[in-house]
Enzyme design. Structure first.
Site, PDB file in Angstrom:
ATOM      1  N   ASN A  96       0.827  -1.209   0.000  1.00 42.44           N
ATOM      2  CA  ASN A  96       0.000   0.000   0.000  1.00 42.44           C
ATOM      3  C   ASN A  96       0.859   1.255   0.000  1.00 42.44           C
ATOM      4  OD1 ASN A  96      -2.010  -1.834   0.177  1.00 42.44           O
ATOM      5  ND2 ASN A  96      -2.472  -1.476   2.347  1.00 42.44           N
ATOM      6  N   VAL A  97       0.296   2.296  -0.586  1.00 45.98           N
ATOM      7  CA  VAL A  97       1.028   3.564  -0.681  1.00 45.98           C
ATOM      8  C   VAL A  97       0.382   4.614   0.226  1.00 45.98           C
ATOM      9  CG1 VAL A  97       1.883   3.100  -3.018  1.00 45.98           C
ATOM     10  CG2 VAL A  97      -0.340   4.212  -2.741  1.00 45.98           C
ATOM     11  N   ASP A  98      -0.553   4.155   1.129  1.00 40.54           N
ATOM     12  CA  ASP A  98      -1.343   5.123   1.894  1.00 40.54           C
ATOM     13  C   ASP A  98      -0.720   5.564   3.215  1.00 40.54           C
ATOM     14  OD1 ASP A  98      -1.868   2.945   3.677  1.00 40.54           O
ATOM     15  OD2 ASP A  98      -3.723   2.425   2.620  1.00 40.54           O
ATOM     16  N   HIS A 113       5.799  -0.546  -2.821  1.00 46.23           N
ATOM     17  CA  HIS A 113       5.318   0.171  -4.004  1.00 46.23           C
ATOM     18  C   HIS A 113       5.368   1.678  -3.830  1.00 46.23           C
ATOM     19  CE1 HIS A 113       2.886  -3.638  -5.373  1.00 46.23           C
ATOM     20  NE2 HIS A 113       4.194  -3.746  -5.580  1.00 46.23           N
ATOM     21  N   CYS A 121      11.248  13.635  -9.152  1.00 41.56           N
ATOM     22  CA  CYS A 121      11.451  14.313 -10.427  1.00 41.56           C
ATOM     23  C   CYS A 121      11.393  13.270 -11.542  1.00 41.56           C
ATOM     24  CB  CYS A 121      12.811  15.020 -10.397  1.00 41.56           C
ATOM     25  SG  CYS A 121      13.208  15.737 -12.002  1.00 41.56           S
ATOM     26  N   CYS A 144      15.225  21.340 -11.664  1.00 40.32           N
ATOM     27  CA  CYS A 144      15.440  21.265 -13.116  1.00 40.32           C
ATOM     28  C   CYS A 144      14.208  21.636 -13.940  1.00 40.32           C
ATOM     29  CB  CYS A 144      15.929  19.866 -13.504  1.00 40.32           C
ATOM     30  SG  CYS A 144      14.602  18.645 -13.500  1.00 40.32           S
ATOM     31  N   THR A 182      -4.810  -8.963   0.196  1.00 39.20           N
ATOM     32  CA  THR A 182      -4.253  -8.772  -1.142  1.00 39.20           C
ATOM     33  C   THR A 182      -4.817  -9.808  -2.099  1.00 39.20           C
ATOM     34  OG1 THR A 182      -2.232  -8.740  -2.483  1.00 39.20           O
ATOM     35  CG2 THR A 182      -2.132 -10.034  -0.453  1.00 39.20           C
TER      36      THR A 182
HETATM   37  C1  BJW Z   1     -10.103  -7.318   2.140  1.00 41.15           C
HETATM   38  C2  BJW Z   1     -11.017  -6.505   2.698  1.00 41.15           C
HETATM   39  C3  BJW Z   1     -10.990  -6.438   4.089  1.00 41.15           C
HETATM   40  C4  BJW Z   1     -11.351  -6.373   0.625  1.00 41.15           C
HETATM   41  N1  BJW Z   1     -10.087  -7.156   4.736  1.00 41.15           N
HETATM   42  N2  BJW Z   1      -9.167  -8.040   2.715  1.00 41.15           N
HETATM   43  C5  BJW Z   1       5.431 -12.320 -13.526  1.00 41.15           C
HETATM   44  C6  BJW Z   1       4.361 -12.820 -14.230  1.00 41.15           C
HETATM   45  C7  BJW Z   1       3.485 -11.979 -14.903  1.00 41.15           C
HETATM   46  C8  BJW Z   1       3.648 -10.592 -14.890  1.00 41.15           C
HETATM   47  C9  BJW Z   1       4.715 -10.087 -14.174  1.00 41.15           C
HETATM   48  C10 BJW Z   1       5.595 -10.930 -13.527  1.00 41.15           C
HETATM   49  N3  BJW Z   1       6.519 -10.180 -12.916  1.00 41.15           N
HETATM   50  C11 BJW Z   1       6.228  -8.864 -13.163  1.00 41.15           C
HETATM   51  C12 BJW Z   1       5.138  -8.800 -13.945  1.00 41.15           C
HETATM   52  C13 BJW Z   1       4.457  -7.551 -14.437  1.00 41.15           C
HETATM   53  C14 BJW Z   1       3.658  -6.844 -13.366  1.00 41.15           C
HETATM   54  C15 BJW Z   1       2.592  -7.770 -12.849  1.00 41.15           C
HETATM   55  O1  BJW Z   1       2.649  -8.345 -11.790  1.00 41.15           O
HETATM   56  N4  BJW Z   1       1.498  -7.875 -13.586  1.00 41.15           N
HETATM   57  C16 BJW Z   1       0.382  -8.724 -13.173  1.00 41.15           C
HETATM   58  C17 BJW Z   1      -0.891  -7.887 -13.138  1.00 41.15           C
HETATM   59  C18 BJW Z   1       0.278  -9.914 -14.061  1.00 41.15           C
HETATM   60  N5  BJW Z   1       4.536  -6.398 -12.276  1.00 41.15           N
HETATM   61  C19 BJW Z   1       5.237  -5.297 -12.402  1.00 41.15           C
HETATM   62  O2  BJW Z   1       5.193  -4.618 -13.416  1.00 41.15           O
HETATM   63  C20 BJW Z   1       6.094  -4.888 -11.229  1.00 41.15           C
HETATM   64  N6  BJW Z   1       7.397  -4.620 -11.704  1.00 41.15           N
HETATM   65  C21 BJW Z   1       8.291  -5.589 -11.937  1.00 41.15           C
HETATM   66  O3  BJW Z   1       8.131  -6.735 -11.587  1.00 41.15           O
HETATM   67  O4  BJW Z   1       9.428  -5.153 -12.596  1.00 41.15           O
HETATM   68  C22 BJW Z   1      10.223  -6.124 -13.281  1.00 41.15           C
HETATM   69  C23 BJW Z   1       9.407  -6.674 -14.467  1.00 41.15           C
HETATM   70  C24 BJW Z   1       8.612  -5.825 -15.214  1.00 41.15           C
HETATM   71  C25 BJW Z   1       7.860  -6.340 -16.290  1.00 41.15           C
HETATM   72  C26 BJW Z   1       7.898  -7.703 -16.576  1.00 41.15           C
HETATM   73  C27 BJW Z   1       8.697  -8.549 -15.801  1.00 41.15           C
HETATM   74  C28 BJW Z   1       9.464  -8.012 -14.722  1.00 41.15           C
HETATM   75  C29 BJW Z   1       5.603  -3.592 -10.609  1.00 41.15           C
HETATM   76  C30 BJW Z   1       4.298  -3.752  -9.930  1.00 41.15           C
HETATM   77  C31 BJW Z   1       3.836  -2.394  -9.361  1.00 41.15           C
HETATM   78  C32 BJW Z   1       2.428  -2.432  -8.843  1.00 41.15           C
HETATM   79  N7  BJW Z   1       1.977  -1.117  -8.616  1.00 41.15           N
HETATM   80  C33 BJW Z   1       0.643  -0.901  -8.131  1.00 41.15           C
HETATM   81  C34 BJW Z   1       0.349   0.607  -8.179  1.00 41.15           C
HETATM   82  C35 BJW Z   1       1.071   1.322  -7.031  1.00 41.15           C
HETATM   83  C36 BJW Z   1       0.733   2.752  -6.965  1.00 41.15           C
HETATM   84  C37 BJW Z   1      -0.736   2.999  -6.721  1.00 41.15           C
HETATM   85  O5  BJW Z   1      -1.332   2.520  -5.727  1.00 41.15           O
HETATM   86  O6  BJW Z   1      -1.328   3.702  -7.533  1.00 41.15           O
HETATM   87  O7  BJW Z   1       0.496  -1.404  -6.815  1.00 41.15           O
HETATM   88  S1  BJW Z   1      -0.599  -1.856  -9.034  1.00 41.15           S
HETATM   89  C38 BJW Z   1      -1.617  -2.205  -7.645  1.00 41.15           C
HETATM   90  O8  BJW Z   1      -1.660  -3.628  -7.378  1.00 41.15           O
HETATM   91  C39 BJW Z   1      -0.930  -1.536  -6.475  1.00 41.15           C
HETATM   92  C40 BJW Z   1      -1.147  -2.558  -5.395  1.00 41.15           C
HETATM   93  O9  BJW Z   1      -0.172  -2.377  -4.368  1.00 41.15           O
HETATM   94  C41 BJW Z   1      -1.012  -3.861  -6.124  1.00 41.15           C
HETATM   95  C42 BJW Z   1      -1.596  -5.040  -5.432  1.00 41.15           C
HETATM   96  O10 BJW Z   1      -2.967  -4.893  -5.279  1.00 41.15           O
HETATM   97  P1  BJW Z   1      -3.658  -5.396  -3.927  1.00 41.15           P
HETATM   98  O11 BJW Z   1      -3.110  -4.644  -2.787  1.00 41.15           O
HETATM   99  O12 BJW Z   1      -3.594  -6.861  -3.860  1.00 41.15           O
HETATM  100  O13 BJW Z   1      -5.153  -4.851  -4.121  1.00 41.15           O
HETATM  101  P2  BJW Z   1      -6.386  -5.519  -4.881  1.00 41.15           P
HETATM  102  O14 BJW Z   1      -7.385  -4.427  -5.074  1.00 41.15           O
HETATM  103  O15 BJW Z   1      -5.964  -6.273  -6.061  1.00 41.15           O
HETATM  104  O16 BJW Z   1      -6.967  -6.611  -3.862  1.00 41.15           O
HETATM  105  C43 BJW Z   1      -7.584  -6.228  -2.645  1.00 41.15           C
HETATM  106  C44 BJW Z   1      -7.860  -7.500  -1.855  1.00 41.15           C
HETATM  107  O17 BJW Z   1      -8.366  -7.108  -0.589  1.00 41.15           O
HETATM  108  C45 BJW Z   1      -8.889  -8.431  -2.486  1.00 41.15           C
HETATM  109  O18 BJW Z   1      -8.382  -9.776  -2.428  1.00 41.15           O
HETATM  110  C46 BJW Z   1     -10.100  -8.291  -1.578  1.00 41.15           C
HETATM  111  O19 BJW Z   1     -10.858  -9.506  -1.499  1.00 41.15           O
HETATM  112  C47 BJW Z   1      -9.443  -7.966  -0.274  1.00 41.15           C
HETATM  113  N8  BJW Z   1     -10.270  -7.248   0.688  1.00 41.15           N
HETATM  114  N9  BJW Z   1     -11.761  -5.947   1.633  1.00 41.15           N
HETATM  115  C48 BJW Z   1      -9.190  -7.929   4.066  1.00 41.15           C
HETATM  116  N10 BJW Z   1     -11.880  -5.675   4.721  1.00 41.15           N
END
Ligand code: BJW
Length: 241
Positions: A96-98, A113, A121, A144, A182
């Site tokens: 999380n970024v919050d 993240h 920049c 810059c 997550t």
């Molecule tokens: C509750 C609840 C309650 C509800 N109690 N629970 C390998 C395979 C395939 C692809 C890739 C791979 N390796 C890398 C990739 C590419 C990509 C990737 O993973 N893509 C997939 C979508 C397939 N990854 C990247 O690009 C990463 N970089 C990287 O690996 O660099 C090297 C590389 C690049 C390219 C190719 C290969 C290697 C970077 C990832 C950056 C993610 N950034 C974000 C945005 C951050 C800024 C922002 O917030 O704006 O991060 S994306 C977004 O997803 C954010 C989150 O942190 C992240 C995860 O989401 P999260 O937290 O799981 O949220 P939700 O909404 O998905 O789920 C919420 C959950 O809560 C649900 O399960 C609900 O049920 C639950 N819930 N209420 C408890 N009360």
């Protein structure tokens, strides 16, 4: 599993957007509402989106920053503060970024993240902690003149190396790993629980829905909202005042 948690010398926790849902912050993959309803978050959190329309992406982050400023940590965040005080070697990894974990009082936090509270920049990558918000579009770097961007990790960008290494070590070396709120869709964070399980840890997945979550030996599921399940878990493992 409760005894394993109570006696553990090392516990690692990975959190996602679900832990902040009960603070009123929509999860990443919840549909956007109001003015933002026609966008998908996956299309705004990319370097390409920022290059195409920096004002649009900056205003989305500005809206989220303002929402987070109004929010308060919830019982789930606070239960992790209590857990940190009870476990000798505790690491909290958050996607999380919050900033709500630190605001709740968690100390050893790895922000994988980035953070909504910082910018950097877009040309020189220098971090910026404060800026004047222009009426339209992103502010500019005082050094810059290039546009500032949010200091977060977008799709296709590499995670901060030090944070990722520390997270991988904490997953590999813990006795109990909690994966909280997550969807486990985004790599490399999504692999951390399974790395922990492969290294011998008990993994506890806490989520109201188990859709898409893995099953297996040493993987336990506690189905429910983090704000209820986490306090109950800590209370059950360490009963009493
Ligand atoms: C509750 C609840 C309650 C509800 N109690 N629970 C390998 C395979 C395939 C692809 C890739 C791979 N390796 C890398 C990739 C590419 C990509 C990737 O993973 N893509 C997939 C979508 C397939 N990854 C990247 O690009 C990463 N970089 C990287 O690996 O660099 C090297 C590389 C690049 C390219 C190719 C290969 C290697 C970077 C990832 C950056 C993610 N950034 C974000 C945005 C951050 C800024 C922002 O917030 O704006 O991060 S994306 C977004 O997803 C954010 C989150 O942190 C992240 C995860 O989401 P999260 O937290 O799981 O949220 P939700 O909404 O998905 O789920 C919420 C959950 O809560 C649900 O399960 C609900 O049920 C639950 N819930 N209420 C408890 N009360």
């Amino acid at each position: 599993m409760l005894a394993r948690l109570r006696n553990a010398r090392s516990v690692t926790v990975l959190t996602g957007a679900g832990i902040s849902a009960e603070s009123g912050i929509p999860t990443f993959r919840d549909a956007l509402t109001g003015l933002w309803a026609r966008y998908r978050p996956e299309e705004l959190a990319t370097p390409e989106a920022f290059a195409r329309d920096p004002a649009l992406v900056w205003s989305w982050y500005r809206m989220r920053r303002e929402m987070v400023a109004r929010a308060e940590p919830n019982a789930g965040h606070r239960a992790l503060v209590a857990l940190e005080r009870r476990v000798p070697w505790f690491t909290l990894i958050t996607q999380n970024v919050d900033g709500l974990h630190r605001r709740a009082g968690s100390e050893r936090v790895i922000e994988l993240h980035g953070s909504l509270g910082r910018a950097r920049c877009s040309r020189e990558d220098t971090r910026v902690e404060t800026w004047d918000e222009p009426e339209q579009g992103p502010p500019r770097c005082r050094a810059c003149g290039a546009l500032l961007r949010p200091d977060v990790v977008w799709f296709g960008e590499v995670l901060p190396a030090e944070a990722l290494q520390a997270a991988e070590a904490a997953a590999r070396d813990c006795e109990v790993f909690l994966s909280v709120g997550t969807s486990n869709l985004v790599e490399p964070a999504a692999s951390l629980p399974w790395r922990a399980a492969a290294a011998g840890a008990e993994v506890v997945v806490i989520n109201p829905t188990m859709d898409g979550q893995r099953a297996g030996a040493r993987i336990h599921h506690l189905v429910g909202p983090a704000g209820q399940v986490l306090p109950q878990l800590v209370e059950s493992a360490w009963p009493g005042p």
